[in-house]
Write a protein that holds these residues in place. Structure first.
Motif, mmCIF file in Angstrom:
data_model
loop_
_atom_site.group_PDB
_atom_site.id
_atom_site.type_symbol
_atom_site.label_atom_id
_atom_site.label_comp_id
_atom_site.label_asym_id
_atom_site.label_seq_id
_atom_site.Cartn_x
_atom_site.Cartn_y
_atom_site.Cartn_z
ATOM 1 N N ALA A 71 -16.015 45.803 14.232
ATOM 2 C CA ALA A 71 -16.150 45.954 15.687
ATOM 3 C C ALA A 71 -14.775 46.241 16.311
ATOM 4 O O ALA A 71 -13.769 45.679 15.895
ATOM 5 N N VAL B 182 -27.103 43.515 18.420
ATOM 6 C CA VAL B 182 -25.788 43.174 18.976
ATOM 7 C C VAL B 182 -25.759 43.285 20.489
ATOM 8 O O VAL B 182 -24.723 43.036 21.093
ATOM 9 N N LEU C 18 -19.662 42.409 9.688
ATOM 10 C CA LEU C 18 -20.064 43.110 10.908
ATOM 11 C C LEU C 18 -19.018 42.923 11.999
ATOM 12 O O LEU C 18 -18.740 43.831 12.761
ATOM 13 N N LEU C 19 -18.438 41.738 12.074
ATOM 14 C CA LEU C 19 -17.418 41.459 13.091
ATOM 15 C C LEU C 19 -16.106 42.176 12.780
ATOM 16 O O LEU C 19 -15.334 42.476 13.679
ATOM 17 N N ILE D 51 -19.331 44.308 21.539
ATOM 18 C CA ILE D 51 -20.321 43.319 21.122
ATOM 19 C C ILE D 51 -19.911 41.956 21.672
ATOM 20 O O ILE D 51 -18.729 41.729 21.950
ATOM 21 N N THR E 186 -30.031 38.443 20.721
ATOM 22 C CA THR E 186 -28.766 38.887 20.155
ATOM 23 C C THR E 186 -28.432 38.046 18.929
ATOM 24 O O THR E 186 -28.463 36.826 18.975
ATOM 25 N N GLY E 187 -28.118 38.713 17.823
ATOM 26 C CA GLY E 187 -27.789 38.038 16.577
ATOM 27 C C GLY E 187 -28.934 37.965 15.596
ATOM 28 O O GLY E 187 -28.737 37.589 14.445
ATOM 29 N N ILE F 109 -18.048 50.210 14.935
ATOM 30 C CA ILE F 109 -19.049 49.972 15.984
ATOM 31 C C ILE F 109 -18.467 50.519 17.283
ATOM 32 O O ILE F 109 -17.360 50.156 17.666
ATOM 33 N N TYR G 155 -22.511 38.152 6.740
ATOM 34 C CA TYR G 155 -22.664 38.885 7.987
ATOM 35 C C TYR G 155 -21.362 38.965 8.779
ATOM 36 O O TYR G 155 -21.319 39.617 9.808
ATOM 37 N N ASP H 47 -23.463 52.043 15.525
ATOM 38 C CA ASP H 47 -22.409 52.239 14.534
ATOM 39 C C ASP H 47 -22.401 53.702 14.102
ATOM 40 O O ASP H 47 -23.205 54.497 14.565
ATOM 41 N N LEU I 42 -21.179 36.230 19.296
ATOM 42 C CA LEU I 42 -21.755 36.665 18.027
ATOM 43 C C LEU I 42 -20.963 36.143 16.832
ATOM 44 O O LEU I 42 -21.505 36.013 15.742
#
Length: 151
Positions: free
Chosen positions: A147, A85, A143-144, A121, A67-68, A117, A140, A38, A125
């Motif tokens: 992206a 990620v 975070l998506l 990814i 991952t995750g 990001i 969380y 990021d 996720l």
């Protein structure tokens, strides 16, 4: 010196002719180096200086990061949390495998430190992050939102 004479050269993990003879570990465990993907300031400075963050702790029972998973990192003399990620190791079915071990830095309340990001990814996720988000705990899914590309 005496120990080296007793053990054959093929079984030791010392350097011979400039090549290291121990196997490469692609798993994310303690002291593994990660790549910050990021655009947070501390991550950019660490990657530009050639001192990537190292894993201090993996927050799961197996102590091997997938991952995750959330990890605790040592970066620029500070302790920061991050979400994995992308991993080099063998993944679960329908989970993409990456060339590098990628991490996104987060706060204690789950908000990302950066605003974008840079690498793709995994799309899986989404379901992993929704399961880990609690009504009273960290969110969380932010975070998506930052992206740009999904695989």
């Amino acid at each position: 010196m005496l120990l080296n004479r007793m053990i054959p050269k093929t079984l030791t993990s010392v350097q011979t002719n400039g090549f290291h003879t121990t196997a490469v570990c692609n798993e994310i465990r303690k002291m593994a180096r990660l790549r910050v993907v990021d655009n947070c300031e501390i991550g950019k400075k660490a990657m530009a200086e050639g001192k990537p963050p190292r894993v201090i702790h993996v927050y799961n029972k197996k102590m091997v990061g997938f991952t995750g998973d959330m990890v605790l990192l040592a970066i620029k003399g500070e302790k920061k949390k991050g979400i994995l990620v992308g991993c080099k190791q063998q993944q679960k079915p329908k989970m993409p495998r990456f060339d590098t071990n990628n991490v996104v830095l987060i706060d204690d309340n789950g908000t990302p430190l950066g605003t974008r990001i840079h690498c793709p990814i995994p799309n899986v996720l989404r379901t992993i992050m929704k399961e880990k988000t609690h009504s009273k705990g960290a969110d969380y899914t932010k975070l998506l939102a930052i992206a740009t590309k999904f695989v």
